[in-house]
Motif scaffolding. Structure first.
Motif, PDB file in Angstrom:
ATOM      1  N   GLY B 158       0.800  -1.218   0.000  1.00 28.28           N
ATOM      2  CA  GLY B 158       0.000   0.000   0.000  1.00 28.28           C
ATOM      3  C   GLY B 158       0.836   1.272   0.000  1.00 28.28           C
ATOM      4  N   ALA B 159       2.143   1.136   0.188  1.00 27.04           N
ATOM      5  CA  ALA B 159       3.013   2.313   0.231  1.00 27.04           C
ATOM      6  C   ALA B 159       3.247   2.852  -1.179  1.00 27.04           C
ATOM      7  CB  ALA B 159       4.352   1.947   0.862  1.00 27.04           C
ATOM      8  N   THR B 160       3.548   4.136  -1.253  1.00 28.08           N
ATOM      9  CA  THR B 160       3.844   4.769  -2.537  1.00 28.08           C
ATOM     10  C   THR B 160       5.352   5.003  -2.652  1.00 28.08           C
ATOM     11  OG1 THR B 160       1.714   5.843  -2.448  1.00 28.08           O
ATOM     12  CG2 THR B 160       3.285   6.752  -4.006  1.00 28.08           C
ATOM     13  N   VAL B 161       5.879   4.703  -3.844  1.00 26.43           N
ATOM     14  CA  VAL B 161       7.321   4.852  -4.070  1.00 26.43           C
ATOM     15  C   VAL B 161       7.522   5.575  -5.400  1.00 26.43           C
ATOM     16  CG1 VAL B 161       9.508   3.577  -4.288  1.00 26.43           C
ATOM     17  CG2 VAL B 161       7.644   2.593  -2.964  1.00 26.43           C
ATOM     18  N   MET B 162       8.554   6.405  -5.466  1.00 29.76           N
ATOM     19  CA  MET B 162       8.895   7.058  -6.734  1.00 29.76           C
ATOM     20  C   MET B 162       9.843   6.136  -7.501  1.00 29.76           C
ATOM     21  SD  MET B 162       7.214   9.852  -6.663  1.00 29.76           S
ATOM     22  CE  MET B 162       7.873  10.832  -8.034  1.00 29.76           C
ATOM     23  N   VAL B 163       9.481   5.854  -8.757  1.00 26.43           N
ATOM     24  CA  VAL B 163      10.327   4.961  -9.575  1.00 26.43           C
ATOM     25  C   VAL B 163      10.557   5.591 -10.940  1.00 26.43           C
ATOM     26  CG1 VAL B 163       9.380   2.896  -8.428  1.00 26.43           C
ATOM     27  CG2 VAL B 163       8.370   3.696 -10.571  1.00 26.43           C
ATOM     28  N   PRO B 164      11.583   5.129 -11.665  1.00 28.54           N
ATOM     29  CA  PRO B 164      11.781   5.620 -13.042  1.00 28.54           C
ATOM     30  C   PRO B 164      10.546   5.285 -13.879  1.00 28.54           C
ATOM     31  CG  PRO B 164      13.687   4.386 -12.297  1.00 28.54           C
ATOM     32  CD  PRO B 164      12.627   4.184 -11.273  1.00 28.54           C
ATOM     33  N   ILE B 165      10.237   6.113 -14.864  1.00 23.60           N
ATOM     34  CA  ILE B 165       8.958   5.954 -15.560  1.00 23.60           C
ATOM     35  C   ILE B 165       8.826   4.668 -16.364  1.00 23.60           C
ATOM     36  CG2 ILE B 165       8.290   8.378 -15.605  1.00 23.60           C
ATOM     37  CD1 ILE B 165       9.451   8.587 -18.341  1.00 23.60           C
ATOM     38  N   PHE B 166       9.941   3.985 -16.631  1.00 21.28           N
ATOM     39  CA  PHE B 166       9.829   2.749 -17.420  1.00 21.28           C
ATOM     40  C   PHE B 166       9.382   1.539 -16.592  1.00 21.28           C
ATOM     41  CE2 PHE B 166      14.292   3.501 -16.263  1.00 21.28           C
ATOM     42  CZ  PHE B 166      14.524   2.390 -15.467  1.00 21.28           C
ATOM     43  N   VAL B 167       9.301   1.678 -15.285  1.00 20.35           N
ATOM     44  CA  VAL B 167       8.921   0.539 -14.437  1.00 20.35           C
ATOM     45  C   VAL B 167       7.398   0.335 -14.508  1.00 20.35           C
ATOM     46  CG1 VAL B 167       8.980  -0.365 -12.087  1.00 20.35           C
ATOM     47  CG2 VAL B 167      10.885   0.990 -12.933  1.00 20.35           C
ATOM     48  N   LYS B 168       6.977  -0.970 -14.631  1.00 20.67           N
ATOM     49  CA  LYS B 168       5.543  -1.227 -14.892  1.00 20.67           C
ATOM     50  C   LYS B 168       4.864  -2.004 -13.762  1.00 20.67           C
ATOM     51  CE  LYS B 168       6.443  -2.104 -19.781  1.00 20.67           C
ATOM     52  NZ  LYS B 168       7.791  -2.647 -19.554  1.00 20.67           N
ATOM     53  N   VAL B 169       3.514  -2.002 -13.824  1.00 17.51           N
ATOM     54  CA  VAL B 169       2.716  -2.803 -12.893  1.00 17.51           C
ATOM     55  C   VAL B 169       3.114  -4.268 -13.022  1.00 17.51           C
ATOM     56  CG1 VAL B 169       0.372  -3.613 -12.356  1.00 17.51           C
ATOM     57  CG2 VAL B 169       0.742  -1.244 -12.982  1.00 17.51           C
ATOM     58  N   GLY B 170       3.155  -4.967 -11.889  1.00 19.01           N
ATOM     59  CA  GLY B 170       3.470  -6.394 -11.926  1.00 19.01           C
ATOM     60  C   GLY B 170       4.948  -6.671 -11.714  1.00 19.01           C
ATOM     61  N   GLU B 171       5.777  -5.651 -11.899  1.00 15.78           N
ATOM     62  CA  GLU B 171       7.214  -5.872 -11.688  1.00 15.78           C
ATOM     63  C   GLU B 171       7.520  -5.812 -10.186  1.00 15.78           C
ATOM     64  OE1 GLU B 171      10.029  -4.553 -15.176  1.00 15.78           O
ATOM     65  OE2 GLU B 171       8.784  -2.863 -14.568  1.00 15.78           O
ATOM     66  N   THR B 172       8.580  -6.530  -9.809  1.00 16.54           N
ATOM     67  CA  THR B 172       9.014  -6.473  -8.416  1.00 16.54           C
ATOM     68  C   THR B 172      10.237  -5.567  -8.338  1.00 16.54           C
ATOM     69  OG1 THR B 172       8.148  -8.668  -8.013  1.00 16.54           O
ATOM     70  CG2 THR B 172       9.787  -7.862  -6.462  1.00 16.54           C
ATOM     71  N   ILE B 173      10.192  -4.668  -7.370  1.00 16.65           N
ATOM     72  CA  ILE B 173      11.319  -3.731  -7.238  1.00 16.65           C
ATOM     73  C   ILE B 173      11.947  -3.847  -5.849  1.00 16.65           C
ATOM     74  CG2 ILE B 173      10.420  -2.062  -8.899  1.00 16.65           C
ATOM     75  CD1 ILE B 173       9.443  -0.390  -6.471  1.00 16.65           C
ATOM     76  N   SER B 174      13.178  -3.412  -5.750  1.00 17.32           N
ATOM     77  CA  SER B 174      13.783  -3.365  -4.419  1.00 17.32           C
ATOM     78  C   SER B 174      13.803  -1.914  -3.934  1.00 17.32           C
ATOM     79  CB  SER B 174      15.188  -3.976  -4.432  1.00 17.32           C
ATOM     80  OG  SER B 174      16.003  -3.242  -5.293  1.00 17.32           O
TER      81      SER B 174
END
Lengths: 326, 186
Positions: B158-174
């Motif tokens: 539920g947290a919001t994170v700022m990511v580079p614009i190329f990152v998409k739904v469904g991807e896992t990020i660290s």
């Protein structure tokens, strides 16, 4: 320690350069002579609260100890005696045993300047003029330099610590009050306890209401090289704060060489007692002062700390492209 | 263990005015005249309030000898986070206010270290990084992919994170949970 390169600090570093340029411009416009000074000196002024860096010059059989200067005072005051007039130094200073922190680095940049014929309160106007002169486009800047929020040390203690004037200036009452507040008063001095309470209870509240705060009239124990006031218990010394951080200070310079000489001796005894580096003492400094330091006020500003305000960062290392870190 | 306050470090536990506190920040500070100080920000682990205190750097401070226990984060309610010791099945509760903002990156079932002192939980040891799946994000904006432009996304906790614009739904990020910063795709 290691070397760290941080190119993402480029914008902050550019602000650093901009502030530096503006300070030179201000000094030039107001007839302060820029002086370039050595940072390696064969002798120093003894200071019991500053540890120094020692190095050695080697050439064949000739070996001589040299020290990195912890402040340009040793040279600037000599020049004042010889009649150089209003002058300033903006450059490096070195202090050992002061580890890296948000506000400290053993190698740092200092702005020190002297103006003849004015006292510490007149210098307050001059420093404010300097702060107003530095105009950096920064929408996040929450501070205005239109005026000082002025407060005597006694007023600040009363307001933030409930220690009244009588308790502040009487060492015994002050120790009692500190103990009541839960401070450890064993093996400590008035000076150290004063600094501890100031740092814990007062400083975080200074310079946070939109204007820089000017604290003035320090107890005579904290006089350093400042002239004493006629009340006999305070010294003509000021420090100023922004966002709870001490940025700089100034004082009407003590020009009584007997007092200076006494201080030289007591400070070097304290250095010995505290097993600090045994450096060569600059005896000719006292000779110069005997010749006569003109009536003047000297100001010292931690230059990185000043730039931190304009760059809106909370630590010194964010201003630099290269940092030496732990 | 008693140490000089000048050696205090972020993350250590001390007793201050009768309460167990964790050092949030400890910075060397030397006033113009007078001995060096160690300016510390201490978080009271009962009230979750921060207090600023300047120690004399040569003052002796008792650093508490805490242990860290491997536990599983099981759930939270309005006030607390609940952890379970997988060997003993004992449960421990920690107030969200004590653990802090970092808890918005905790996923149920994740393993975590909890600091204990005299069998009482104090707080958690923040993981260096957490891996979370993106559940909501705008489509990548076209064009501006070189200047490091960022967009907000919602991760599975539920947290919001700022990511580079190329990152998409469904991807896992660290994510570095302490700063809340995106550190890469997994």
């Amino acid at each position: 320690m290691k070397i760290q390169t941080t190119i993402k600090n480029l914008n902050n570093y550019k602000i650093y350069l901009q502030v530096e340029r503006t300070v030179h411009e201000f000094m030039n416009k107001n007839n302060y002579l820029k002086v370039d000074l050595p940072v390696l000196s064969p002798a120093l002024i003894p200071e019991s609260y500053l540890e120094i860096f020692e190095t050695k010059f080697n050439y064949l059989d000739k070996k001589e100890k040299l020290y990195l200067t912890p402040s340009p005072e040793i040279f600037l005051k000599r020049l004042l005696v010889t009649g150089v007039g209003n002058c300033y130094y903006l450059g490096r200073a070195y202090r050992n045993s002061e580890p890296n922190s948000d506000w400290h680095s053993p190698e740092f940049t200092m702005l020190e300047f002297y103006k003849l014929g004015i006292d510490y309160l007149e210098m307050a106007d001059e420093v404010l003029k300097l702060l107003q002169y530095i105009k950096i486009e920064n929408k996040k800047l929450k501070i205005s330099f239109k005026k000082w929020e002025k407060m005597s040390v006694a007023q600040a203690f009363l307001k933030f610590t409930k220690i009244n004037e009588e308790e502040l200036f009487d060492e015994k009452l002050f120790f009692n009050k500190a103990k009541e507040k839960g401070y450890n008063i064993e093996k400590t001095t008035y000076e150290d306890l004063f600094s501890q309470i100031l740092a814990t209870e007062i400083e975080p509240k200074l310079g946070i209401s939109g204007y820089p705060t000017l604290l003035y009239n320090y107890p005579k124990q904290m006089a350093s090289l400042a002239k004493l006031n006629e009340d006999g218990r305070t010294a003509q010394r000021c420090e100023f704060y922004i966002n709870g951080l001490e940025i700089g200070g100034f004082c009407t310079e003590l020009n009584d060489y007997n007092e200076q000489e006494k201080r030289f001796i007591s400070e070097s005894e304290k250095r010995k007692k505290n097993k600090m580096i045994d450096h060569t003492i600059d005896k000719s400094f006292i000779k110069a002062l005997k010749y006569g330091l003109p009536f003047c006020t000297g100001a010292g500003i931690g230059f990185e700390r000043l730039v931190m305000i304009f760059a809106n960062v909370t630590s010194i290392d964010k201003l630099k492209l290269i940092n030496i870190i732990d | 263990m008693r140490i000089n306050a000048g050696n205090l470090k972020k993350g250590e536990f001390v007793t201050f005015q009768g309460a167990i506190c964790q050092v949030q920040k400890a910075d060397f500070y030397s006033p113009g005249k007078g001995s060096a100080l160690m300016k510390a920000r201490l978080k009271n682990l009962i009230t979750a309030k921060n207090v600023e205190y300047a120690y004399k750097s040569n003052e002796q401070v008792e650093v508490l000898d805490v242990t860290s226990v491997d536990m599983q984060y099981i759930y939270k309610d309005q006030e607390n986070l609940y952890f379970m010791d997988e060997r003993t099945f004992n449960q421990s509760a920690l107030p969200i206010s004590v653990v802090g903002d970092i808890s918005r990156f905790f996923k149920e079932g994740e393993k975590m270290f909890v600091y204990m002192y005299n069998d009482k939980p104090l707080t958690i040891r923040p993981p260096m990084s957490v891996r979370l799946k993106i559940v909501e994000a705008d489509d990548a904006a076209k064009g501006d992919t070189v200047s490091g432009a960022k967009k907000p996304v919602k991760v599975e906790t539920g947290a919001t994170v700022m990511v580079p614009i190329f990152v998409k739904v469904g991807e896992t990020i660290s994510i570095n949970p302490e700063t809340g910063e995106y550190t890469g795709r997994v």
